[in-house]
Design a protein around this motif. Sequence first.
Motif, PDB file in Angstrom:
ATOM      1  N   PRO A  62       0.798  -1.232   0.000  1.00 28.34           N
ATOM      2  CA  PRO A  62       0.000   0.000   0.000  1.00 28.34           C
ATOM      3  C   PRO A  62       0.825   1.274   0.000  1.00 28.34           C
ATOM      4  O   PRO A  62       0.341   2.329  -0.388  1.00 28.34           O
ATOM      5  N   VAL A  63       2.076   1.174   0.453  1.00 26.80           N
ATOM      6  CA  VAL A  63       2.963   2.339   0.529  1.00 26.80           C
ATOM      7  C   VAL A  63       4.305   1.939  -0.079  1.00 26.80           C
ATOM      8  O   VAL A  63       4.847   0.882   0.252  1.00 26.80           O
ATOM      9  N   PRO A  64       4.871   2.751  -0.980  1.00 27.24           N
ATOM     10  CA  PRO A  64       6.162   2.404  -1.582  1.00 27.24           C
ATOM     11  C   PRO A  64       7.241   2.177  -0.525  1.00 27.24           C
ATOM     12  O   PRO A  64       7.254   2.829   0.532  1.00 27.24           O
ATOM     13  N   VAL A  65       8.143   1.283  -0.815  1.00 23.00           N
ATOM     14  CA  VAL A  65       9.228   0.978   0.117  1.00 23.00           C
ATOM     15  C   VAL A  65      10.201   2.147   0.209  1.00 23.00           C
ATOM     16  O   VAL A  65      10.735   2.441   1.280  1.00 23.00           O
ATOM     17  N   HIS A  66      10.419   2.833  -0.914  1.00 28.89           N
ATOM     18  CA  HIS A  66      11.332   3.968  -0.936  1.00 28.89           C
ATOM     19  C   HIS A  66      10.597   5.222  -1.407  1.00 28.89           C
ATOM     20  O   HIS A  66       9.642   5.143  -2.173  1.00 28.89           O
ATOM     21  N   GLU A  67      11.057   6.382  -0.942  1.00 23.91           N
ATOM     22  CA  GLU A  67      10.434   7.642  -1.329  1.00 23.91           C
ATOM     23  C   GLU A  67      10.766   7.968  -2.776  1.00 23.91           C
ATOM     24  O   GLU A  67      11.864   7.686  -3.265  1.00 23.91           O
ATOM     25  N   SER A  68       9.804   8.570  -3.449  1.00 28.31           N
ATOM     26  CA  SER A  68       9.986   8.952  -4.845  1.00 28.31           C
ATOM     27  C   SER A  68      11.006  10.075  -4.976  1.00 28.31           C
ATOM     28  O   SER A  68      11.085  10.972  -4.138  1.00 28.31           O
ATOM     29  N   ARG A  69      11.765  10.007  -6.069  1.00 31.04           N
ATOM     30  CA  ARG A  69      12.715  11.073  -6.396  1.00 31.04           C
ATOM     31  C   ARG A  69      12.218  11.863  -7.602  1.00 31.04           C
ATOM     32  O   ARG A  69      12.983  12.569  -8.251  1.00 31.04           O
TER      33      ARG A  69
END
Length: 303
Positions: A62-69
Motif C-alpha cells: 500500500p505504501v512504496p518501500v522507498h520515497e519517490s525522487r
Amino acid sequence: MPKVSSVVVPYASYLRVYEPLAAFPEPERTHWARYARRPERPSYQDELRASLADLAPTPPIPVPVHESRDAFVVEADGVVCVCPWRTRLRGWQALGELAGSLPVPVLDAVIPPVVRRQAAADYEAWLARNPDARPWIRTATWHVPLNWFVLVADEERFYDRGDDKGYGEGCGEKPDEGCAGEGGASGAGAPVLRYRTPMVQARRRVARGLKALRDAMDEGPLIDGLVDVGRWLEEFHPRSLVELDYGGLVHTLPEEMLDEDHSAADVAEGIEALRDGDGASAGEAYARLVERWRAVRERQFSN
C-alpha cells in the motif's frame, strides 16, 4: 519510473505547490536542478498506475518501500519551481484516511489488517524522525473540493481540449513553456483543465474568503476545510506557485461539461455576495456548484 500501463486512471484531482529551487536545502536542491533539465519526466498518470500495480501482489504494497525522487516542474518568469511527488508520505496519509471511506470487509479484502498495521507502525517511526514533513500535493477523488477554488480566479483558468485547436482561455502560454505538457498533464495531446496562481494571491484569497464566510455563517466543513488549506499553504516559500489540476477527471467528463465549468468564478461570486450581504445570490452560486459536482461524484458509481 518505468511505465506500468497505458490505461488512463480517471478519478483524481490535485492541489499542488511548486517551490523555487532556492527553497530546498542541499543536496536536494542540486538533485532537483538536475532533474529539471531532463528532457522527459513521468506524469501523474505514471504515479497512479504504479500505485495501483503495487496493490495487485499478495500481500499488497500500500505504501512504496522507498520515497519517490520524481517531481513536477514549472518555469515561471525564469524561475524553476518543483513540486516533489513524495509518494511514500502521501501513501501513508491516504492509508490513514481510507478507513473512513470503505466498509471494513472491503477494506480488509483490499489491504489486510496486518498490512495496514505494519504500514502505520512504519509511518509512526518515520514521522518521529521527520516531524516537520508535509506533502507538496493534495489529492481528491471524483471531485474537486470547493475550498480549493477559493485559492484561484477564473482568469487563471486554463483548458486545453487536447485536440491541437489551441491552448485555452486564460493562459497564453505555449506548450513547451509548461502550459499543457507540464505540472501534471498526462502527456502530449491529453486534455488539461487547471488553474495556476502565485502563492501570495492564494493566501490573500484564503484570508478574504475566511473573513466573508465567518461573517456570514457559523463554523462548518467549508470553513474548516479552508482553514486547513490555508495552514498548509503557510508551510511553503512565499514565491511558490499554487496549482489546481482536474487531473484524471478530464478523461471521464464530457467536453461540453468541461467547457462550461467555471467553478472558481462561481465560488468567487458566492463569496462576494456574502461580503455584500446578498444571501440570495450566494445561495444561487452555491447551488450551481453543488449540482455540478454532485453529477461528477455520482460517476464513481457508474457501471
